[in-house]
Design an enzyme around this catalytic site. Structure first.
Site, PDB file in Angstrom:
ATOM      1  N   ASP A  16       0.802  -1.226   0.000  1.00  0.00           N
ATOM      2  CA  ASP A  16       0.000   0.000   0.000  1.00  0.00           C
ATOM      3  C   ASP A  16       0.834   1.276   0.000  1.00  0.00           C
ATOM      4  OD1 ASP A  16      -2.265  -1.603   0.081  1.00  0.00           O
ATOM      5  OD2 ASP A  16      -2.347  -1.590   2.267  1.00  0.00           O
ATOM      6  N   GLY A  18       1.626   3.013  -2.608  1.00  0.00           N
ATOM      7  CA  GLY A  18       1.209   3.947  -3.660  1.00  0.00           C
ATOM      8  C   GLY A  18       1.733   3.492  -5.020  1.00  0.00           C
ATOM      9  N   LYS A  19       1.941   2.180  -5.154  1.00  0.00           N
ATOM     10  CA  LYS A  19       2.506   1.624  -6.399  1.00  0.00           C
ATOM     11  C   LYS A  19       1.629   1.951  -7.611  1.00  0.00           C
ATOM     12  CE  LYS A  19       2.360  -2.411  -4.345  1.00  0.00           C
ATOM     13  NZ  LYS A  19       2.163  -2.076  -2.932  1.00  0.00           N
ATOM     14  N   GLY A  43      -4.527  -4.080  -3.953  1.00  0.00           N
ATOM     15  CA  GLY A  43      -5.499  -3.035  -4.260  1.00  0.00           C
ATOM     16  C   GLY A  43      -4.690  -1.803  -4.618  1.00  0.00           C
ATOM     17  N   HIS A  44      -4.629  -1.490  -5.907  1.00  0.00           N
ATOM     18  CA  HIS A  44      -3.786  -0.388  -6.369  1.00  0.00           C
ATOM     19  C   HIS A  44      -4.670   0.770  -6.829  1.00  0.00           C
ATOM     20  CE1 HIS A  44      -0.179  -3.308  -7.207  1.00  0.00           C
ATOM     21  NE2 HIS A  44      -0.616  -3.344  -5.961  1.00  0.00           N
ATOM     22  N   GLN A 224       2.070  -6.053  -3.129  1.00  0.00           N
ATOM     23  CA  GLN A 224       2.500  -6.195  -1.732  1.00  0.00           C
ATOM     24  C   GLN A 224       3.817  -5.430  -1.524  1.00  0.00           C
ATOM     25  OE1 GLN A 224       1.394  -9.425  -3.425  1.00  0.00           O
ATOM     26  NE2 GLN A 224      -0.510  -8.483  -2.835  1.00  0.00           N
TER      27      GLN A 224
END
Ligand code: GDP
Ligand code: IMO
Ligand code: MG
Length: 422
Positions: A16, A18-19, A43-44, A224
């Site tokens: 998480d 900020g990819k 969840g991107h 991840q």
């Protein structure tokens, strides 16, 4: 970006970071964007032109016309969730069928894998991992046990293969005595399988290597983060895939010599979802405030993310494991109001001071250095030199400690709130 090479953008903490935002921002420079690990546990989030999307399995390069997006062999895919995600993008007007290729070697998450995920978690009781419940562990377990089903399997004799895999799972669940009902879920899942057949299912490793040989550039999108990696994370409180640079090679079928830049992405502070050791965790009002300002609630599960200060020991470890060449600092704006900011520069465990991540991170207490905050709203700033001097000092401190430059600073969730250092 280097022609004929792969750059990797990897979360280097607990996910998480900020990819999604940065992959979307980088995509115009590349020819191909490829996911190499994980599945719908990711969840991107991508925000642009007043629109917001949360991608799970589809690469974050999907919004850019003319780019190839690949779901690589190292990924796991749930047909029903994939269909829902793809339908949302199609409904928003994106022609994803022409842009998306799926590796025939990626593994399928069956409905019974998700039941097994829940069953194993419930058996663990207070030692549960706090998984996303998406069947990730059981699917990768089947892959390693050589009993998994792959995307390519949907193209022939699938009913037979599916029935055998399901029967095996049912036997385990019956032995445990775990109650479940997947009748409705299974119907939708099978619809998803049919829907997937309308996509380009490819030998993506051959395809990628041919594109590289033509001089095309590839951005590998991590899922991840390093501290959740099956080998290098806080095992057993980790995910089940290789989230590091090594995972890029195995998860896409490209040689290590093809890797050029490795972008290591982190937030100006730390978060973690689920169980497991987290030495910098704050249990006080400061932690609550970071959660509130940073909207630190899981994009997949909605759970509260645990919050704390930046952990430079973990960051340095991740930089080494991945061979990070450039750092990207996200969510700097979330720290705008704090008068002082702490950074963890060592751990204390059993009376000893540790400066590297040990075999077992539990019981480690963070040793902090205190730096002044900038107490300025930075959200409108677009040029690095206009950032407050105290924020630039914070970045200098990180660079000195880690020995790798911070080349991008993010100051808001929107695609445009991204400062590239000149
Ligand atoms: P990912 O899994 O690494 O792609 O990250 P997530 O999307 O799960 O979580 C990152 C969250 O932070 C999302 O809600 C983003 O919209 C948001 N975000 C990204 N960059 C920034 C930033 O610089 N500032 C703020 N305030 N939010 C950001
Ligand atoms: P992105 O790509 C944050 C965490 C879960 C749990 C552990 C194992 O959005 O950064 P799993 O379902 O994978 O078996 O769960 O890993 N986890 C994540 N945390 N971001 C993610 O992905 C995550 N994917 C898994 O919360 O602690
Ligand atoms: Mg996420």
């Amino acid at each position: 970006m280097t022609k004929g090479k792969v750059d990797a953008l990897l979360g280097i903490v607990f996910g998480d970071e900020g990819k999604g935002k940065v992959v979307d921002y980088f995509t115009p420079q590349y020819d191909v964007v490829a996911r190499f690990a994980g599945g719908p546990n990711a969840g991107h989030t991508i925000i642009f032109e007043g629109k917001k999307f949360v991608l799970r399995s589809i690469p974050s390069g999907i919004f850019c016309e003319g780019k190839i997006n690949i779901i690589g062999n190292g990924c796991v895919l749930a047909p029903d969730l994939f269909m829902a995600e793809a339908n949302e993008l199609e409904a928003a007007g994106y022609d994803i069928k022409s842009r998306l290729h799926i590796s025939k070697r990626a593994h399928l998450i069956l409905p019974t894998h998700r039941v097994l995920d829940r069953a194993y978690e419930s058996l663990k009781g207070k030692n549960k991992i706090g998984t996303t419940g998406k069947g990730i562990g059981p699917t990768y377990s089947d892959k390693a046990a050589r009993t998994g089903l792959r995307v390519g399997d949907i193209l022939s004799n699938f009913d037979e293969k599916y029935a055998a895999a399901k029967a095996r799972h049912e036997q385990i669940l019956n032995n445990i005595g775990y109650q479940y009902d997947i009748a409705e879920e299974e119907k939708l899942w099978m619809k998803g399988v049919e829907y997937m057949k309308t996509f380009q299912l490819t030998d993506s490793e051959n395809e990628l290597n041919a594109l590289l040989a033509e001089g095309k550039s590839v951005l590998a999108e991590g899922a991840q983060g390093t501290m959740l990696d099956i080998d290098h994370g806080t095992y057993p409180m980790v995910s089940s895939s290789s989230t590091t640079t090594g995972g890029v090679c195995t998860g896409l079928g490209v040689a290590p010599s093809k890797i050029a830049d490795v972008f290591g992405i982190f937030k100006a502070y730390s978060t973690r979802v689920g169980s497991g050791p987290f030495p910098v965790e704050l249990f006080d009002a400061t932690g609550d405030r970071i959660r509130e300002i940073g909207h630190e609630y899981g994009a997949v599960t909605g759970r509260n993310r645990r919050c704390g200060w930046l952990d430079l020991v973990a960051l340095k470890y991740a930089v080494e494991v991945n061979g990070v060449t450039q750092l990207i600092m996200m969510k700097s704006d979330v720290l705008d109001e704090f008068a002082t900011i702490k950074v963890c520069t060592a751990y204390r465990k059993n009376g000893e001071t540790l400066t590297t991540v040990p075999y077992d991170l539990s019981g480690c207490e963070a040793v902090y250095e205190e730096l002044p905050g900038w107490q300025t709203d930075i959200t409108g700033i677009t040029v690095y030199s206009e950032l407050p001097a105290t924020l630039r000092s914070y970045i200098d401190f990180i660079e000195r400690f880690i020995g790798v430059p911070v080349t991008i600073v993010s100051v808001g969730p929107d695609r445009n709130a991204t400062i590239v250092r000149e």
